[in-house]
Design an enzyme around this catalytic site. Structure first.
Site, PDB file in Angstrom:
ATOM      1  CG  ASP A 201      -1.437   3.294  15.431  1.00  7.76           C
ATOM      2  OD1 ASP A 201      -0.722   4.161  15.970  1.00  7.76           O
ATOM      3  OD2 ASP A 201      -0.960   2.395  14.712  1.00  7.76           O
TER       4      ASP A 201
ATOM      5  CD  GLU B 154      -3.945   3.250   7.215  1.00 10.02           C
ATOM      6  OE1 GLU B 154      -4.071   2.737   8.344  1.00 10.02           O
ATOM      7  OE2 GLU B 154      -2.843   3.608   6.762  1.00 10.02           O
TER       8      GLU B 154
ATOM      9  CB  CYS C 152       9.259   2.950  19.825  1.00  9.26           C
ATOM     10  SG  CYS C 152       8.898   3.672  21.441  1.00  9.26           S
TER      11      CYS C 152
ATOM     12  CD1 TRP D 274       0.244   0.429   3.391  1.00  6.19           C
ATOM     13  CD2 TRP D 274      -0.246  -1.725   3.023  1.00  6.19           C
ATOM     14  NE1 TRP D 274       0.701  -0.297   4.472  1.00  6.19           N
ATOM     15  CE2 TRP D 274       0.407  -1.620   4.264  1.00  6.19           C
ATOM     16  CE3 TRP D 274      -0.651  -2.983   2.572  1.00  6.19           C
ATOM     17  CZ2 TRP D 274       0.679  -2.737   5.072  1.00  6.19           C
ATOM     18  CZ3 TRP D 274      -0.373  -4.086   3.383  1.00  6.19           C
ATOM     19  CH2 TRP D 274       0.277  -3.959   4.604  1.00  6.19           C
TER      20      TRP D 274
ATOM     21  CG  LEU E  10      -8.050  -9.632   7.539  1.00  3.10           C
ATOM     22  CD1 LEU E  10      -6.568  -9.941   7.698  1.00  3.10           C
ATOM     23  CD2 LEU E  10      -8.260  -8.728   6.334  1.00  3.10           C
ATOM     24  N   GLY E  11     -10.620 -11.912  10.055  1.00  5.37           N
ATOM     25  CA  GLY E  11     -11.271 -11.533  11.315  1.00  5.37           C
ATOM     26  C   GLY E  11     -11.985 -10.203  11.261  1.00  5.37           C
TER      27      GLY E  11
ATOM     28  CE1 TYR F 257      -3.824   5.091  12.333  1.00  4.63           C
ATOM     29  CE2 TYR F 257      -5.337   3.585  11.214  1.00  4.63           C
ATOM     30  CZ  TYR F 257      -4.075   4.140  11.347  1.00  4.63           C
ATOM     31  OH  TYR F 257      -3.071   3.776  10.493  1.00  4.63           O
TER      32      TYR F 257
ATOM     33  CB  CYS G 106      15.461   5.317  19.021  1.00  2.68           C
ATOM     34  SG  CYS G 106      14.030   6.403  18.805  1.00  2.68           S
TER      35      CYS G 106
ATOM     36  CB  CYS H 187      13.039   9.603  23.798  1.00  5.09           C
ATOM     37  SG  CYS H 187      11.910   8.445  24.629  1.00  5.09           S
TER      38      CYS H 187
ATOM     39  CB  CYS I 264      16.515   3.118  23.455  1.00  2.00           C
ATOM     40  SG  CYS I 264      14.891   2.879  24.230  1.00  2.00           S
TER      41      CYS I 264
END
Length: 354
Positions: free
Chosen positions: A137, A36, A191, A23, A79-80, A119, A201, A207, A198
DNA sequence: AACTCGGGGGA
DNA sequence: TCCCCAGAGTT
């Protein structure tokens, strides 16, 4: 927090390190919308094959608007959260009829579509249209709870608003798509819920949790309560080369999906008693009832304990929600995972027909 | 705010 | 086991 620098570090990292996902190869708002919806509560690796099959079969708003529900559910099978598929089609039909086939580009309009919540609205707006809207999300809440040292319980509904406000203040207006996707990609790759990486990151310097050594204590999330159990008998009933299949009600768990006729059991039963129970429910009698499998299927809020049986019957007129199908016709009916387990047990046993 | 709604992967 | 996943709809 140097907002400008944070945006630059996040977006720069995303543009360099992002995964090559199907996508991300399209700019079509419709196809991004599909992705999405599929990604709601569902892992990327699980979605990929479903997404590919789906956009191949329904590449446009028009094609999905015109699809039969059974073929739609068949593509969604396994897929549920099957209401996602029905809501998606309802939303797509609204777009076809009310918006000339063009996915709307304002939060107010897109949020009015079936299945598009806060979302998904923000995700489609930012990714497909470059609109600087929040898309919060589970990843984003985890990542920002650490970066901004937010200790509110992310299991509580109203906490999401805190993060939406934070994103609204932080989001890049030059590249909202990369900003939002960057937060989610960071949550997926760096994360992570346990043992965040970290040292790798790109925004470690920004952070607060890392700075305070509290990255493993965040986010704060209260535990979900545990689920209930229910016992069922599931019987594959053969009449000649036809199987009796039952369609679940249009609402509720696994709505509209097909299954071998099932009965909830309030007490453990023997194979011969199962025959009597079904005879009563079906108004037709079974013979040669034999237990062939037993399995457990865990849903998020409920566990099914299923005993699977094989039986024979003379063909009778079934109730409204049932029909006799050949093995070939069965392949076109959408079935959920627990029914697939029964089907596999039957096939492995070799009782394909008769 | 609480509950429903799927399924699977990883610790 | 338990958690959690690019959540939304219903009550």
């Amino acid at each position: 927090m140097d907002k400008q620098q944070f945006q630059q570090d996040l977006i720069g990292w995303f543009q360099k390190e992002q995964r090559d996902l199907p996508w991300r190869r399209t700019a079509d708002p419709y196809q991004i919308w599909i992705s999405e919806v599929m990604l709601q509560q569902t892992r990327v690796d699980t979605v990929i094959p479903y997404y590919k099959r789906f956009v191949e079969k329904f590449p446009t708003v028009e094609s999905l608007a015109q699809a039969e529900e059974e073929s739609l559910l068949k593509l969604w099978e396994g897929l549920g959260y099957y209401s996602r598929a029905r809501n998606l089609q309802a939303g797509v039909r609204e777009v076809a009829e009310q918006y000339g086939g063009i996915v709307p580009s304002t939060r107010k309009e897109i949020s009015s579509l079936k299945g598009v919540g806060p979302y998904t609205a923000g995700a489609v707006l930012s990714i497909a249209y470059g609109v600087p809207e929040h898309a919060v999300d589970g990843n984003v809440m985890r990542v920002l709870s650490r970066i901004l040292l937010i200790e509110e319980d992310i299991a509580k509904p109203k906490t999401r608003k805190v993060f939406e406000q934070a994103v609204t203040e932080l989001i890049s207006h030059e590249d909202p798509s990369s900003f939002n996707q960057g937060l989610m990609e960071l949550g997926a790759l760096i994360c992570t819920p346990t043992s965040p990486k970290c040292l790798l990151c790109p925004v470690r310097d920004h952070c607060e949790a890392f700075h305070a050594g509290k990255e493993t204590e965040l986010p704060v999330k209260t535990k979900a309560k545990k689920n209930r159990n229910a016992d069922f008998a599931m019987v594959a009933i053969w009449s000649g080369n036809k199987l009796l299949m039952e369609q679940r009600p249009g609402k509720g768990l696994l709505a509209g999906m097909w299954q071998y006729p099932m009965l909830e059991l309030t007490a453990p039963l023997e194979a011969d008693e199962i025959g009597e129970l079904y005879a009563e429910a079906l108004n037709g009698s079974l013979s040669d009832v034999e237990k062939i499998t037993a399995f457990k299927h865990v849903f998020s809020h409920l566990t099914w304990n299923v005993d699977g049986y094989l039986a024979k019957a003379e063909e009778f007129t079934p109730p409204e929600n049932m029909k006799w199908v050949t093995p070939e016709q069965l392949e076109n009916l959408p079935i959920a995972a627990p029914v697939q387990k029964m089907k596999t047990a039957l096939e492995q046993r070799g009782d394909v027909a008769k």
